[in-house]
Design a protein around this motif. Structure first.
Motif, PDB file in Angstrom:
ATOM      1  N   ASN A 156       0.850  -1.184   0.000  1.00 41.82           N
ATOM      2  CA  ASN A 156       0.000   0.000   0.000  1.00 41.82           C
ATOM      3  C   ASN A 156       0.885   1.233   0.000  1.00 41.82           C
ATOM      4  O   ASN A 156       0.520   2.269   0.526  1.00 41.82           O
ATOM      5  CB  ASN A 156      -0.919   0.004   1.237  1.00 41.82           C
ATOM      6  CG  ASN A 156      -1.930   1.148   1.189  1.00 41.82           C
ATOM      7  OD1 ASN A 156      -2.350   1.567   0.109  1.00 41.82           O
ATOM      8  ND2 ASN A 156      -2.301   1.666   2.351  1.00 41.82           N
TER       9      ASN A 156
ATOM     10  N   THR B  68      -6.015   1.349  -5.874  1.00 45.54           N
ATOM     11  CA  THR B  68      -6.412   2.559  -5.143  1.00 45.54           C
ATOM     12  C   THR B  68      -7.714   3.168  -5.653  1.00 45.54           C
ATOM     13  O   THR B  68      -8.116   4.228  -5.180  1.00 45.54           O
ATOM     14  CB  THR B  68      -5.301   3.626  -5.235  1.00 45.54           C
ATOM     15  OG1 THR B  68      -5.094   3.972  -6.612  1.00 45.54           O
ATOM     16  CG2 THR B  68      -4.013   3.116  -4.636  1.00 45.54           C
TER      17      THR B  68
ATOM     18  N   ARG C  33     -11.663   4.011  -6.375  1.00 50.64           N
ATOM     19  CA  ARG C  33     -12.737   4.246  -5.410  1.00 50.64           C
ATOM     20  C   ARG C  33     -13.646   3.037  -5.229  1.00 50.64           C
ATOM     21  O   ARG C  33     -14.503   3.021  -4.344  1.00 50.64           O
ATOM     22  CB  ARG C  33     -13.562   5.462  -5.851  1.00 50.64           C
ATOM     23  CG  ARG C  33     -12.782   6.767  -5.805  1.00 50.64           C
ATOM     24  CD  ARG C  33     -13.642   7.941  -6.249  1.00 50.64           C
ATOM     25  NE  ARG C  33     -12.872   9.183  -6.279  1.00 50.64           N
ATOM     26  CZ  ARG C  33     -12.701   9.982  -5.237  1.00 50.64           C
ATOM     27  NH1 ARG C  33     -13.252   9.646  -4.072  1.00 50.64           N
ATOM     28  NH2 ARG C  33     -12.017  11.102  -5.344  1.00 50.64           N
TER      29      ARG C  33
ATOM     30  N   ASN D 236     -12.745   0.388  -4.086  1.00 47.69           N
ATOM     31  CA  ASN D 236     -12.341  -0.135  -2.784  1.00 47.69           C
ATOM     32  C   ASN D 236     -12.808   0.855  -1.721  1.00 47.69           C
ATOM     33  O   ASN D 236     -12.442   2.036  -1.755  1.00 47.69           O
ATOM     34  CB  ASN D 236     -10.817  -0.291  -2.730  1.00 47.69           C
ATOM     35  CG  ASN D 236     -10.351  -1.021  -1.486  1.00 47.69           C
ATOM     36  OD1 ASN D 236     -10.893  -0.846  -0.399  1.00 47.69           O
ATOM     37  ND2 ASN D 236      -9.325  -1.842  -1.648  1.00 47.69           N
TER      38      ASN D 236
ATOM     39  N   HIS E 255     -11.888   1.514   1.114  1.00 41.64           N
ATOM     40  CA  HIS E 255     -10.822   2.123   1.911  1.00 41.64           C
ATOM     41  C   HIS E 255      -9.908   3.003   1.069  1.00 41.64           C
ATOM     42  O   HIS E 255      -8.857   3.432   1.564  1.00 41.64           O
ATOM     43  CB  HIS E 255      -9.993   1.024   2.590  1.00 41.64           C
ATOM     44  CG  HIS E 255     -10.754   0.205   3.580  1.00 41.64           C
ATOM     45  ND1 HIS E 255     -11.328   0.732   4.720  1.00 41.64           N
ATOM     46  CD2 HIS E 255     -11.067  -1.121   3.595  1.00 41.64           C
ATOM     47  CE1 HIS E 255     -11.943  -0.222   5.400  1.00 41.64           C
ATOM     48  NE2 HIS E 255     -11.808  -1.352   4.735  1.00 41.64           N
ATOM     49  N   CYS E 256     -10.285   3.275  -0.193  1.00 41.82           N
ATOM     50  CA  CYS E 256      -9.431   4.056  -1.097  1.00 41.82           C
ATOM     51  C   CYS E 256     -10.174   5.262  -1.652  1.00 41.82           C
ATOM     52  O   CYS E 256     -11.401   5.254  -1.752  1.00 41.82           O
ATOM     53  CB  CYS E 256      -8.928   3.178  -2.244  1.00 41.82           C
ATOM     54  SG  CYS E 256      -8.091   1.661  -1.707  1.00 41.82           S
TER      55      CYS E 256
ATOM     56  N   TYR F 158      -4.999   7.205  -2.844  1.00 39.64           N
ATOM     57  CA  TYR F 158      -4.428   6.501  -1.701  1.00 39.64           C
ATOM     58  C   TYR F 158      -5.450   5.548  -1.108  1.00 39.64           C
ATOM     59  O   TYR F 158      -6.661   5.702  -1.292  1.00 39.64           O
ATOM     60  CB  TYR F 158      -4.004   7.491  -0.604  1.00 39.64           C
ATOM     61  CG  TYR F 158      -2.872   8.420  -0.978  1.00 39.64           C
ATOM     62  CD1 TYR F 158      -1.567   7.962  -1.043  1.00 39.64           C
ATOM     63  CD2 TYR F 158      -3.119   9.769  -1.250  1.00 39.64           C
ATOM     64  CE1 TYR F 158      -0.523   8.815  -1.369  1.00 39.64           C
ATOM     65  CE2 TYR F 158      -2.078  10.633  -1.576  1.00 39.64           C
ATOM     66  CZ  TYR F 158      -0.785  10.145  -1.626  1.00 39.64           C
ATOM     67  OH  TYR F 158       0.235  10.991  -1.953  1.00 39.64           O
ATOM     68  N   CYS F 159      -4.933   4.578  -0.339  1.00 47.91           N
ATOM     69  CA  CYS F 159      -5.781   3.679   0.440  1.00 47.91           C
ATOM     70  C   CYS F 159      -5.394   3.775   1.900  1.00 47.91           C
ATOM     71  O   CYS F 159      -4.210   3.919   2.224  1.00 47.91           O
ATOM     72  CB  CYS F 159      -5.623   2.220  -0.019  1.00 47.91           C
ATOM     73  SG  CYS F 159      -6.190   1.886  -1.694  1.00 47.91           S
TER      74      CYS F 159
ATOM     75  N   ALA G  92      -7.032  -1.414   4.025  1.00 46.58           N
ATOM     76  CA  ALA G  92      -7.199  -2.090   2.738  1.00 46.58           C
ATOM     77  C   ALA G  92      -6.261  -3.284   2.609  1.00 46.58           C
ATOM     78  O   ALA G  92      -6.486  -4.166   1.770  1.00 46.58           O
ATOM     79  CB  ALA G  92      -6.957  -1.105   1.600  1.00 46.58           C
TER      80      ALA G  92
END
Length: 562
Positions: free
Chosen positions: A324, A343, A345, A347, A349-350, A354-355, A359
Motif C-alpha cells: 500500500n 487505489t 474508489r 475499494n 478504503h481508497c 491513496y488507500c 485495505a
C-alpha cells in the motif's frame, strides 16, 4: 502591474549585468537558509570576527557569479538564469518550510516519487511562494532587453567578470582561510544548504550512478538455504513494514498519549531502542533487508545480491509482498510474488489516489485462507504516517486526537494540531496491527498453525522540532526523531521458538536495521550460511534446539544439542 512590466521591457542591460543582478538574487535571497545557518554558527563561536561574518555573503556571491558566468552566455543566458531561479525557488521553499536538505538521498527520493505523492505537497501556500520567489523574478529576467557586443569583446568582458570574482574569492580566502577551514571542518552540513549547487552536484552523481554505471553481477549469498523446524505444524509470519513512524510517538515506548491502546492489550514486545539505516524509504528499505550494514551500505551492491526475502523464498517458503506504498519495495521484492493494492474508489478504503492501511486486511485474509506451503512469509508494506498529508492516512471515524491539521502545509498548523494529526496516524496503525494479530491468533487457535508478526518502520519523522519537518535529512546530522523507529514482535502462545519473557527483558537493548536480516531468518527458522548469530537480537531468547537447527556451524550445533 502593466506599468511594472513595461519598465523591464524597456530596460536594456548587458548579459554581464543580468548575470550579476540575478546572482545577487540567488546568493542573497534564495540562499537565506544557508546564510542564516552560517551566521548562527559563526556568532556562536567564542571569538568571532565580524569582518569574516560579512565576507560570507560576498564569497557566496562571487562563487555564484563565477558558475553562472561559465554556464550563461549570449542567447542562452536567459534560459540558464531562469532555470536556475526556478530550481532555486523550489529548493528555497522546501528548505524554509520543512527544513529539507536536497542532497543525494533527497534527489533519489524525488526521482522515485509518484504523481500522487508529489501533488500532496501542492497547496495555496506553496503556490504563492513559488509565484513570488520563482515566477515573478523569471518573468523579469525574460522581459529585460539584452544588448550584445561583438562576440570577442563580449567574451573578453565575461572573462574579466570571472577573473574579478576569482580575485575576490582568493582575497577573502587569503584573509580568512583559518576561519573558513575551521567553520567548514566543524560544520560540514552547511554545504548541503547552498542553493542550488548542492542539488545539482547530487543530481549529476545520481544520474551517473543510475544511468551510466553498468549494473553489478548478481551475487548469490547462499545456494541452498533451508527451513528446519521440529514441529510439523504450518508456520506463518506477517512482517509489517511501517512508513514514517517514529518510536517517540508510541505509548508502548512510554509516550504519554494512548497511541497503542489496541496492541498494548495483546502481549506484544516493543523494542524501544531500534534505529534506522536511513532517513528515507529509498535507503532504509533495501538496507534493512540487505546483508550489508549501514556502515558499508551501497544500493548498487544491495540490489545486486540476495536479500532476506530471497533467502526465505529459496529455502522453500511461500513469500508474498502486498504493498500500500505506491508499489515501491525499492528492489527488495523483485524476485518474489507481489501484489499492489488497487487505489480506485471501488475499494471502500481508497479515494482514487491513496488507500487507508485497512485495505491491506482483505488480501491478507484471503492469503491466510489459502496457504499452499508449510511455511509462509507475508510482507505488508504500509503507507503508515507518510506526510505531509497526515490527515489522509486515517478515516474520520478513527480520529482519536483533536484538533488535528487537515491541510498539507503543515508548517502553518499549530504544533498541537500537527502532533495530534500525526498521533492519529500512529493510533490507526496500531488498530490495523491489532486486527492482523487478532486474525493470526484465530488462525493459530482454529487451524493449529504457528503464527507471528514483526512490525518495523523504515524511518521516523520530524514534526517541527527545531524548525524541521518531514524526513530525509542526511543521516550525519538528522535528529533522533527521524532515526529512532519502533519495532514490535508478537507470536501466538503455542509457539516455542522464542521466550517472550526473555524478549521483553531485552527489549530496551540498542539494535538497528542492521539486525533485521538475521531477525527475519531467525523467525522463519532458515538455516543459511548468510545468517549470523551475533547479529540476531532474538538469539538469546531462542530455544537451544532452535539455535541448533538453524545455525550452519556443525560444531556449534553439536555443542548446543548436547
Amino acid at each position: 502591474m502593466k506599468k511594472f512590466m513595461m519598465y523591464f521591457k524597456n530596460l536594456a542591460i548587458t548579459t554581464n549585468q543580468l548575470v550579476f543582478f540575478t546572482c545577487c538574487y540567488i546568493a542573497l535571497i534564495l540562499n537565506l537558509p544557508f546564510l542564516v545557518k552560517t551566521t548562527h554558527v559563526i556568532i556562536d563561536l567564542d571569538n568571532y570576527n565580524v569582518i569574516f561574518l560579512l565576507s560570507v555573503p560576498i564569497f557566496l556571491l562571487s562563487f555564484t557569479v563565477i558558475l553562472q558566468s561559465i554556464l550563461s552566455f549570449r542567447w542562452i543566458t536567459k534560459f540558464v538564469l531562469i532555470s536556475t531561479v526556478i530550481c532555486s525557488s523550489l529548493i528555497f521553499y522546501g528548505t524554509t518550510s520543512y527544513g529539507i536538505v536536497f542532497d543525494y538521498g533527497m534527489v533519489q527520493n524525488t526521482v522515485e516519487t509518484d504523481r500522487a505523492e508529489a501533488l500532496s505537497y501542492v497547496n495555496v501556500h506553496a503556490t504563492l511562494f513559488f509565484v513570488v520567489f520563482g515566477i515573478v523574478p523569471s518573468i523579469i529576467i525574460y522581459a529585460v532587453q539584452l544588448t550584445y557586443q561583438p562576440f570577442l569583446k563580449e567574451l573578453l568582458s565575461r572573462v574579466k567578470l570571472i577573473v574579478l570574482n576569482i580575485a575576490v574569492m582568493l582575497l577573502i580566502g587569503g584573509l580568512f582561510y583559518s576561519n573558513y577551514a575551521s567553520v567548514g571542518r566543524n560544520n560540514k552540513a552547511l554545504i548541503s544548504y547552498i542553493t542550488p549547487y548542492k542539488m545539482l552536484d547530487a543530481s549529476y552523481k545520481f544520474v551517473r550512478n543510475h544511468y551510466f554505471t553498468p549494473p553489478l553481477e548478481f551475487k548469490v549469498l547462499d545456494t541452498s538455504p533451508s527451513i528446519v523446524r521440529d514441529s510439523s505444524r504450518k508456520h506463518v509470519t506477517v512482517m509489517v513494514l511501517g512508513e514514517t513512524a517514529r518510536a517517540q510517538s508510541f505509548s508502548l515506548n512510554g509516550y504519554n498519549k494512548p497511541t497503542n491502546q489496541f496492541t498494548d492489550k495483546q502481549g506484544v514486545v516493543s523494542f524501544s531502542n531500534m534505529h534506522s539505516c536511513g532517513t528515507a524509504t529509498a535507503v532504509s528499505v533495501p538496507c534493512m533487508f540487505s546483508r550489508l550494514s549501514k556502515q558499508n551500505y551501497d544500493k548498487r551492491i544491495a540490489v545486486a545480491q540476495q536479500n532476506a526475502v530471497d533467502l526465505v523464498h529459496l529455502a522453500g517458503a511461500d513469500v508474498l509482498w502486498i504493498s500500500n506504498n505506491n508499489g515501491s519495495c525499492k528492489g527488495v521484492c523483485t524476485r518474489v510474488k507481489t501484489q499492489q493494492l488497487d487505489t480506485s474508489r471501488s475499494n471502500p478504503h481508497c479515494d482514487g489516489e491513496y488507500c487507508y492501511d485497512e485495505a491491506l486486511l482483505a488480501p491478507l485474509r484471503s492469503k491466510l485462507k489459502h496457504l499452499t506451503h508449510q511455511n509462509t512469509l507475508i510482507v505488508l508494506h504500509m503507507i503508515g504516517s507518510h506526510g505531509p498529508t497526515y490527515f489522509k492516512r486515517y478515516p474520520i471515524e478513527k480520529r482519536v486526537f483533536t484538533p488535528d491539521c487537515q491541510r498539507s502545509d503543515i508548517q502553518n498548523c499549530s504544533q498541537q494540531q500537527l502532533i495530534n494529526t500525526y498521533d492519529n496516524t500512529i493510533a490507526y496503525t496500531d488498530f490495523v496491527l491489532s486486527e492482523i494479530i487478532t486474525g493470526l491468533g484465530d488462525l493459530a487457535e482454529k487451524d493449529d498453525i504457528d503464527t507471528s508478526l514483526l512490525y518495523i518502520s523504515d524511518h521516523g519523522e520530524s514534526l517541527g522540532e527545531k524548525g524541521i519537518y518531514l524526513h530525509g535529512l542526511p543521516y550525519a546530522f538528522a535528529p533522533e526523531e527521524q532515526t529512532h523507529v519502533p519495532m514490535i514482535y508478537w507470536s501466538d502462545p503455542l509457539q516455542t521458538d522464542f521466550n517472550l519473557t526473555c524478549l521483553n527483558a531485552s527489549a530496551d537493548s540498542r539494535i538497528s536495521h542492521d539486525n533485521i536480516f538475521d531477525t527475519i531468518l531467525s523467525i522463519m527458522s532458515v538455516r543459511s550460511t548468510a545468517y549470523r548469530t551475533d547479529s540476531d537480537p532474538f538469539i538469546q531468547c531462542k530455544s537451544q534446539s532452535a539455535i541448533a537447527r538453524t545455525t550452519t556451524s556443525t560444531k556449534l550445533r553439536t555443542e548446543l544439542e548436547n
